[in-house]
Design a protein around this motif. Structure first.
Motif, PDB file in Angstrom:
ATOM      1  N   CYS A 295       0.874  -1.169   0.000  1.00  0.00           N
ATOM      2  CA  CYS A 295       0.000   0.000   0.000  1.00  0.00           C
ATOM      3  C   CYS A 295       0.910   1.217   0.000  1.00  0.00           C
ATOM      4  CB  CYS A 295      -0.888  -0.002   1.239  1.00  0.00           C
ATOM      5  SG  CYS A 295      -1.870   1.504   1.429  1.00  0.00           S
ATOM      6  N   LYS A 296       0.836   2.014  -1.051  1.00  0.00           N
ATOM      7  CA  LYS A 296       1.729   3.162  -1.184  1.00  0.00           C
ATOM      8  C   LYS A 296       1.011   4.435  -0.746  1.00  0.00           C
ATOM      9  CE  LYS A 296       5.060   5.291  -4.308  1.00  0.00           C
ATOM     10  NZ  LYS A 296       4.635   6.697  -4.367  1.00  0.00           N
ATOM     11  N   VAL A 297       1.671   5.215   0.083  1.00  0.00           N
ATOM     12  CA  VAL A 297       1.113   6.495   0.521  1.00  0.00           C
ATOM     13  C   VAL A 297       2.163   7.579   0.304  1.00  0.00           C
ATOM     14  CG1 VAL A 297       0.069   7.819   2.382  1.00  0.00           C
ATOM     15  CG2 VAL A 297      -0.313   5.340   2.261  1.00  0.00           C
ATOM     16  N   ASP A 298       1.839   8.551  -0.514  1.00  0.00           N
ATOM     17  CA  ASP A 298       2.693   9.717  -0.733  1.00  0.00           C
ATOM     18  C   ASP A 298       2.168  10.863   0.120  1.00  0.00           C
ATOM     19  OD1 ASP A 298       4.576   8.793  -2.757  1.00  0.00           O
ATOM     20  OD2 ASP A 298       2.837   8.684  -4.081  1.00  0.00           O
ATOM     21  N   PHE A 299       3.009  11.353   1.013  1.00  0.00           N
ATOM     22  CA  PHE A 299       2.639  12.475   1.870  1.00  0.00           C
ATOM     23  C   PHE A 299       3.236  13.769   1.323  1.00  0.00           C
ATOM     24  CE2 PHE A 299       2.502   8.822   4.715  1.00  0.00           C
ATOM     25  CZ  PHE A 299       1.387   9.067   5.518  1.00  0.00           C
ATOM     26  N   GLY A 362       8.297  25.574   1.287  1.00  0.00           N
ATOM     27  CA  GLY A 362       8.895  24.624   2.220  1.00  0.00           C
ATOM     28  C   GLY A 362       8.224  23.266   2.259  1.00  0.00           C
ATOM     29  N   ARG A 363       7.288  23.019   1.366  1.00  0.00           N
ATOM     30  CA  ARG A 363       6.611  21.720   1.328  1.00  0.00           C
ATOM     31  C   ARG A 363       7.490  20.702   0.621  1.00  0.00           C
ATOM     32  NH1 ARG A 363       1.562  25.313  -0.114  1.00  0.00           N
ATOM     33  NH2 ARG A 363       2.694  25.457  -2.096  1.00  0.00           N
ATOM     34  N   ARG A 364       7.464  19.452   1.115  1.00  0.00           N
ATOM     35  CA  ARG A 364       8.324  18.418   0.546  1.00  0.00           C
ATOM     36  C   ARG A 364       7.617  17.066   0.545  1.00  0.00           C
ATOM     37  NH1 ARG A 364      11.507  19.531   5.055  1.00  0.00           N
ATOM     38  NH2 ARG A 364      11.243  21.661   4.265  1.00  0.00           N
ATOM     39  N   PRO A 365       8.043  16.141  -0.354  1.00  0.00           N
ATOM     40  CA  PRO A 365       7.383  14.839  -0.432  1.00  0.00           C
ATOM     41  C   PRO A 365       7.951  13.862   0.593  1.00  0.00           C
ATOM     42  CG  PRO A 365       9.074  14.969  -2.116  1.00  0.00           C
ATOM     43  CD  PRO A 365       9.079  16.302  -1.397  1.00  0.00           C
ATOM     44  N   LEU A 366       7.116  12.965   1.032  1.00  0.00           N
ATOM     45  CA  LEU A 366       7.528  11.802   1.823  1.00  0.00           C
ATOM     46  C   LEU A 366       6.955  10.578   1.139  1.00  0.00           C
ATOM     47  CD1 LEU A 366       8.592  10.225   4.304  1.00  0.00           C
ATOM     48  CD2 LEU A 366       6.427  10.785   5.449  1.00  0.00           C
ATOM     49  N   TRP A 367       7.825   9.699   0.712  1.00  0.00           N
ATOM     50  CA  TRP A 367       7.458   8.489  -0.050  1.00  0.00           C
ATOM     51  C   TRP A 367       7.380   7.324   0.927  1.00  0.00           C
ATOM     52  CZ3 TRP A 367       9.784   3.784  -0.494  1.00  0.00           C
ATOM     53  CH2 TRP A 367       9.654   3.041  -1.664  1.00  0.00           C
ATOM     54  N   THR A 368       6.267   6.578   0.934  1.00  0.00           N
ATOM     55  CA  THR A 368       6.158   5.433   1.834  1.00  0.00           C
ATOM     56  C   THR A 368       5.395   4.299   1.163  1.00  0.00           C
ATOM     57  OG1 THR A 368       4.009   5.902   2.884  1.00  0.00           O
ATOM     58  CG2 THR A 368       5.929   7.041   3.783  1.00  0.00           C
ATOM     59  N   TYR A 369       5.701   3.078   1.580  1.00  0.00           N
ATOM     60  CA  TYR A 369       4.786   1.978   1.307  1.00  0.00           C
ATOM     61  C   TYR A 369       4.878   0.954   2.422  1.00  0.00           C
ATOM     62  CZ  TYR A 369       8.538  -0.957  -0.878  1.00  0.00           C
ATOM     63  OH  TYR A 369       9.655  -1.692  -1.146  1.00  0.00           O
ATOM     64  N   ALA A 402      -2.121  13.456   1.909  1.00  0.00           N
ATOM     65  CA  ALA A 402      -1.691  12.064   1.805  1.00  0.00           C
ATOM     66  C   ALA A 402      -2.417  11.433   0.624  1.00  0.00           C
ATOM     67  CB  ALA A 402      -1.997  11.306   3.094  1.00  0.00           C
ATOM     68  N   ARG A 403      -1.646  10.851  -0.291  1.00  0.00           N
ATOM     69  CA  ARG A 403      -2.208  10.241  -1.503  1.00  0.00           C
ATOM     70  C   ARG A 403      -1.993   8.732  -1.416  1.00  0.00           C
ATOM     71  NH1 ARG A 403      -4.183  15.245  -2.308  1.00  0.00           N
ATOM     72  NH2 ARG A 403      -2.538  16.785  -2.622  1.00  0.00           N
ATOM     73  N   CYS A 404      -3.053   7.978  -1.183  1.00  0.00           N
ATOM     74  CA  CYS A 404      -2.928   6.533  -0.999  1.00  0.00           C
ATOM     75  C   CYS A 404      -3.270   5.777  -2.278  1.00  0.00           C
ATOM     76  CB  CYS A 404      -3.850   6.060   0.130  1.00  0.00           C
ATOM     77  SG  CYS A 404      -3.831   4.268   0.373  1.00  0.00           S
ATOM     78  N   VAL A 405      -2.433   4.777  -2.590  1.00  0.00           N
ATOM     79  CA  VAL A 405      -2.728   3.828  -3.656  1.00  0.00           C
ATOM     80  C   VAL A 405      -2.743   2.439  -3.012  1.00  0.00           C
ATOM     81  CG1 VAL A 405      -2.075   2.898  -5.900  1.00  0.00           C
ATOM     82  CG2 VAL A 405      -1.550   5.287  -5.346  1.00  0.00           C
TER      83      VAL A 405
END
Length: 490
Positions: A295-299, A362-369, A402-405
């Motif tokens: 489950c991938k979540v991009d914050f 100042g916004r930045r991505p956080l990549w998670t799965y 948060a963008r969930c796939v």
């Protein structure tokens, strides 16, 4: 050099080889074939090329870019294909942070794997055991990579290192894995090993841990400045420079004419060729099994993560699985088809090595799965948020989006990820050594003119280009009588 006027989708063309799929392996195959003087066409079903090596703009915050699948590239410098292709010479800047990867641990300091082996050992409870495991391997890294990224059919280039590496893989993939001492070192190794998404201990996990751990202390775990798309773009530019063509938005539903190389899941051949697939091979493909999903979540974050352990502030990759025991339990649960209460979660913070990923506000991505059962429809955004909150109180307040796939939707972004399996069924010892089915040459199929080059073929998962390289080598020899591989140098 081969037949011309090939047929693609029923139309006469002047293509020698069609590559189906524009992931890193499909593109590496296309690079080799185009450089050999063949006319190559790459067909991609998605509207953008790159497969698992793509970058997309956040739908709400236009200055923030998310990596679609892979984000950190331990093999971007280290694989033999990329070492010769030389991404740096093509304008791809790979920057490795000082901390290759890290594991927050409950109630104690985190476990940190620095780029430098000495510093890593100095900060572990029992650094001597970590040095015994990795010290000899970091001194012979080419031999280690030759062992893991070789074609598994040729004599390894460095036999002593092959033996040394193989013994470590067997030991760390068995109940003898307690050779590592200290809760921190054991968690550190397990966290990198479960990149393979498999029960632990096993040779599959220990192989991933040994290879990626060795690279962490040598080439490091770099991030491409500007996003993973830069790697795919460099490969595409080289294909085009040698006369190749890329066609986007073209889903292959019937066999292209002539020679075809598939950067796809092996089972895709059943859909493309139907009854033309030889019965015995069709039976083997129907038995092919995909593994657990992610489950991938991009914050999108408003600022820096307030880690309990401040050393984590420099970690480009973070494993949020907790202790070795907790990670082992989670992988058993997922393998059994159940959601783990505390799943193995991987996170990447590309902006630490690439400040261009931070927008003007100042916004930045956080990549998670997070690892989940195959086909899971669960949204793990809250679970992952809670994992971060335990290691970094106040994390929740930083989250802007948060963008969930879910795993069940991962194939929407890449058709190879059946049920969310980003390893394309390759997380087994059989797949790593033999391939998707029992064949002397795993990049071939019994279908005339059809070859496989995806990560379902050796040497397996990872952005290394070697599966494509070996498939292209097979095609050149078998279809065109070309035995000398072309240079990949810029």
């Amino acid at each position: 050099m081969g037949c011309h006027d090939r047929v693609v989708g029923g139309n006469e063309t002047d293509v020698d080889v069609t590559v189906v799929g524009s992931g890193p392996n499909g593109l590496s195959a296309a690079v080799v074939l185009a450089r050999a003087g063949l006319r190559v066409r790459v067909l991609e079903a998605q509207s953008t090329a790159g497969g698992g090596a793509r970058t997309a703009t956040d739908p709400e915050y236009g200055g923030v870019r998310h990596d679609v699948c892979s984000a950190v590239h331990p093999l971007g410098r280290a694989s033999p294909f990329f070492a010769e292709f030389d991404l740096a010479a093509r304008g791809v800047d790979l920057v490795a942070p000082e901390v290759s990867y890290a594991n927050p641990l409950p109630g104690r300091p985190a476990a940190i794997a620095y780029h430098r082996l000495d510093r890593t050992c100095a900060e572990l409870d029992d650094g001597a055991s970590w040095r015994r495991l990795f010290g000899p391997l970091t001194e012979h890294v080419d031999g280690v990579l030759g062992f893991f990224l070789g074609d598994k059919r040729s004599l390894p280039p460095d036999l002593p290192t092959t033996v040394r590496t193989g013994l470590r893989v067997l030991a760390m993939g068995s109940p003898a894995w307690n050779v590592l001492r200290g809760e921190d070192a054991r968690a550190l190794f397990t966290g990198v090993g479960v990149h393979a998404i498999h029960r632990v201990p096993s040779p599959v996990n220990s192989g991933a841990g040994v290879m990626l751990g060795t690279v962490a202390h040598t080439a490091g775990w770099p991030v491409p400045v500007g996003g993973t798309q830069r790697i795919a773009d460099a490969l595409i530019a080289d294909v085009r420079a040698h006369g190749g063509e890329l066609v986007l938005g073209h889903r292959v539903t019937s066999p292209p004419g002539g020679v075809v190389v598939y950067d796809t899941a092996p089972t895709a051949l059943l859909d493309v060729y139907g009854d033309a697939v030889p019965a015995r091979y069709a039976k083997a493909l129907r038995r092919y099994r995909f593994g657990p999903g992610v489950c991938k979540v991009d914050f999108v974050l408003a600022g820096d993560i307030p880690w309990r352990d401040p050393r984590l502030a420099g970690a480009g990759t973070v494993h949020l699985g907790g202790t070795r025991a907790r990670m082992a339990l989670a992988e058993r649960e997922v393998a059994a088809g159940r959601h783990a209460e505390w799943p193995m979660t991987l996170a990447a913070l590309p902006h630490l090595a690439d400040p261009s990923r931070i927008d003007a506000q100042g916004r930045r991505p956080l990549w998670t799965y997070a690892h989940v059962p195959s086909g899971s429809t669960a949204d793990l955004t809250e679970t992952i948020t809670a994992q971060f909150e335990q290691a970094a109180p106040g994390f929740r307040d930083l989250v802007l989006a948060a963008r969930c796939v879910p795993a069940a939707r991962m194939a929407d972004h890449d058709a190879n990820y059946v049920g969310g399996d980003i390893i394309v069924g390759g997380a087994t010892l059989f797949a790593a050594m033999v391939g998707p089915t029992l064949r002397a040459n795993p990049w071939t199929t019994p279908i005339p003119g059809a070859y496989l080059c995806s990560s379902a073929t050796p040497p397996g998962t990872g952005v290394h280009g070697m599966s494509g390289y070996y498939a292209a080598r097979t095609v050149l020899r078998r279809e065109f009588g070309i035995r000398r591989m072309p240079s990949l140098a810029p």
